[in-house]
Write a protein that holds these residues in place. Structure first.
Motif, PDB file in Angstrom:
ATOM      1  N   ARG A 313       0.804  -1.217   0.000  1.00 55.48           N
ATOM      2  CA  ARG A 313       0.000   0.000   0.000  1.00 55.48           C
ATOM      3  C   ARG A 313       0.842   1.275   0.000  1.00 55.48           C
ATOM      4  O   ARG A 313       0.299   2.369  -0.106  1.00 55.48           O
ATOM      5  N   LEU A 314       2.156   1.169   0.137  1.00 61.30           N
ATOM      6  CA  LEU A 314       3.010   2.354   0.218  1.00 61.30           C
ATOM      7  C   LEU A 314       3.411   2.829  -1.176  1.00 61.30           C
ATOM      8  O   LEU A 314       3.534   2.024  -2.120  1.00 61.30           O
ATOM      9  N   PRO A 315       3.677   4.129  -1.330  1.00 56.77           N
ATOM     10  CA  PRO A 315       4.027   4.669  -2.657  1.00 56.77           C
ATOM     11  C   PRO A 315       5.472   4.412  -3.048  1.00 56.77           C
ATOM     12  O   PRO A 315       5.862   4.760  -4.167  1.00 56.77           O
ATOM     13  N   ILE A 316       6.299   3.860  -2.167  1.00 53.77           N
ATOM     14  CA  ILE A 316       7.692   3.549  -2.505  1.00 53.77           C
ATOM     15  C   ILE A 316       7.890   2.047  -2.412  1.00 53.77           C
ATOM     16  O   ILE A 316       7.175   1.356  -1.678  1.00 53.77           O
ATOM     17  N   THR A 345       5.362   4.173   7.828  1.00 56.95           N
ATOM     18  CA  THR A 345       4.573   5.402   7.671  1.00 56.95           C
ATOM     19  C   THR A 345       5.444   6.627   7.872  1.00 56.95           C
ATOM     20  O   THR A 345       5.347   7.626   7.132  1.00 56.95           O
ATOM     21  N   VAL A 348       7.626   7.261   4.777  1.00 55.75           N
ATOM     22  CA  VAL A 348       6.908   7.925   3.689  1.00 55.75           C
ATOM     23  C   VAL A 348       6.681   9.401   3.995  1.00 55.75           C
ATOM     24  O   VAL A 348       6.808  10.269   3.127  1.00 55.75           O
ATOM     25  N   LYS A 349       6.370   9.729   5.241  1.00 54.16           N
ATOM     26  CA  LYS A 349       6.024  11.098   5.592  1.00 54.16           C
ATOM     27  C   LYS A 349       7.243  12.016   5.716  1.00 54.16           C
ATOM     28  O   LYS A 349       7.199  13.175   5.316  1.00 54.16           O
ATOM     29  N   THR A 354      13.597   6.736  -1.183  1.00 52.99           N
ATOM     30  CA  THR A 354      13.157   6.119  -2.439  1.00 52.99           C
ATOM     31  C   THR A 354      12.952   4.610  -2.290  1.00 52.99           C
ATOM     32  O   THR A 354      12.394   3.974  -3.183  1.00 52.99           O
ATOM     33  N   ARG A 355      13.426   4.063  -1.165  1.00 56.21           N
ATOM     34  CA  ARG A 355      13.280   2.623  -0.939  1.00 56.21           C
ATOM     35  C   ARG A 355      13.412   2.329   0.560  1.00 56.21           C
ATOM     36  O   ARG A 355      14.104   3.055   1.290  1.00 56.21           O
TER      37      ARG A 355
END
Length: 424
Positions: A313-316, A345, A348-349, A354-355
């Motif tokens: 579910r994460l964008p990276i 979390t 991401v915030k 990038t990974r």
């Protein structure tokens, strides 16, 4: 009537527990004096050895007999306190089971046994002297307070009718009454002294008490954590099976209304569209809430599937490697899941990464969790909020006696390492 009642309370208060306490003192005499003959025997042998070293054979029999009777005397003392004053003396820790001679050696080398020997051989005789003194006070008080009864009981030809003697008897009676009111206080003080000595020498040491307290607190905390985890699961089930299903049904009905009712006014259609959108957003928020409480996939399929779902579910991109020969306890498993979820979390915030990579493996009785990212770094545990972020993760890990370490130099990378104890 009230004055009479108050006088009874004031005059009778010292004697309410005096009977049981005096019985406790009297019952302690034979137990306190039990070891005295053995030690007199030992002292006599040593004195004879000093006078004639060659003519006396040294025997360890008094010491051996003392070691044999010490546990029996300790049991007697415990029963005395329990039967007469309702006091349950705590028991010291005993050596674990083993073969006969090994168990005997362990018992002979324990501090608890030698504290008991010290009580029966040293403290016991000293307390017995005090017991005799207090009992003598009681005997003198009873005899002196009833001196006129003794005078009346004498044959007429032996009675003394001299006025001076009668005055002395009055003084003796007054002194006996004073001793009667002093007796309960002396007995209470002596019982307190004996109880304190028994708790120190016959009960567990301070170290054993602290160790036992730590075990009790750990068990209590484990019970609280298990209860909290069970409550989270119950709330998750109730939300999933109740509120979430109602919202889904509402969204479906609104969607059907929007699709089938084509002759609605524009304002009514806008209201239905808005309600349909709000219902779908509420379902999404409720899904996130349920997942945050206790995801069903964690309970059904374990950490590997649950963490893979979080990573998806994460964008990276997030690499997940889970190596668990067997599943840990539900509480430890939940802590590991929430640590990884919150850490990702935060990546991401705040990390501008990038990974990220997640590694979970069991080494012996320790569950090792490592979360690493290639972000900007600079995460500071000390500067984090008291209940959120890294500080919140550290507290969650500490709740199960785990360790939390974060290495995040400026410029990155950030590596969070968590070690959680697993039950054998």
């Amino acid at each position: 009537m009230q004055l009479t009642t108050r006088l009874k309370l004031v005059l009778g208060r010292p004697f309410r527990r005096a009977g049981h306490r005096t019985a406790l003192v009297a019952a302690g005499l034979p137990l306190h004096f039990a070891v005295v003959p053995l030690w007199l025997w030992l002292l006599g042998t040593m004195a004879a050895l000093v006078r004639a070293p060659a003519a006396v054979a040294v025997t360890p029999l008094p010491v051996l007999l003392t070691l044999v009777v010490t546990p029996l005397l300790t049991v007697g003392q415990r029963r005395r306190y329990w039967a007469l004053v309702g006091k349950d003396l705590p028991r010291p820790a005993v050596p674990g089971p083993g073969s006969n001679w090994k168990s005997a050696v362990r018992r002979l080398t324990t501090r608890a046994l030698w504290r008991q020997v010290c009580y029966h051989a040293v403290a016991g005789p000293l307390l017995a002297v005090l017991d005799l003194a207090v009992l003598a006070v009681w005997a003198a008080a009873l005899v002196a307070a009833s001196i006129y009864v003794w005078i009346w009981a004498l044959p007429p030809q032996w009675r003394v009718t001299d006025l001076g003697y009668t005055t002395q008897a009055a003084y003796i009676t007054a002194g006996g009454l004073a001793l009667l009111f002093l007796g309960p206080r002396l007995t209470g003080a002596l019982v307190g002294l004996e109880t304190r000595a028994a708790e120190i020498l016959l009960g567990p040491s301070r170290t054993e008490k602290l160790a036992r307290r730590v075990v009790d607190l750990a068990e209590s905390r484990a019970g609280v954590l298990d209860a909290a985890d069970a409550e989270r699961r119950r709330i998750e089930r109730d939300l999933h099976d109740g509120a979430q299903q109602r919202l889904v049904s509402l969204a479906v009905n609104l969607g059907l209304a929007r699709a089938t009712l084509g002759d609605l006014p524009e304002d009514a259609r806008k209201v239905i569209d808005e309600a349909h959108r709000e219902a779908k957003e509420a379902i999404a928020e409720l899904n996130n809430l349920v997942r945050g409480l206790h995801p069903a996939v964690l309970e059904d399929r374990g950490l590997d599937a649950a963490l893979s779902g979080v990573a998806a579910r994460l964008p990276i991109p997030v690499g997940v490697a889970v190596d668990l020969p067997q599943r840990p306890s539900p509480t430890v498993e939940a802590v590991a899941y929430f640590v990884v979820s919150e850490a990702l979390t935060n990546v991401v915030k705040h990390a501008q990464a990038t990974r990220a990579d997640v590694t979970v493996e069991r080494i012996g009785e320790t569950l090792l969790v490592v979360v690493a990212d290639d972000g900007a770094g600079g995460a500071d545990l000390a500067a984090a909020g008291g209940g959120t972020g890294l500080a919140g993760l550290a507290k969650r890990v500490a709740s199960v006696d785990g360790t939390f370490f974060c290495r995040s130099p400026a410029g990155g990378p950030t590596v969070i390492t968590v070690e959680l104890p697993c039950a054998p």
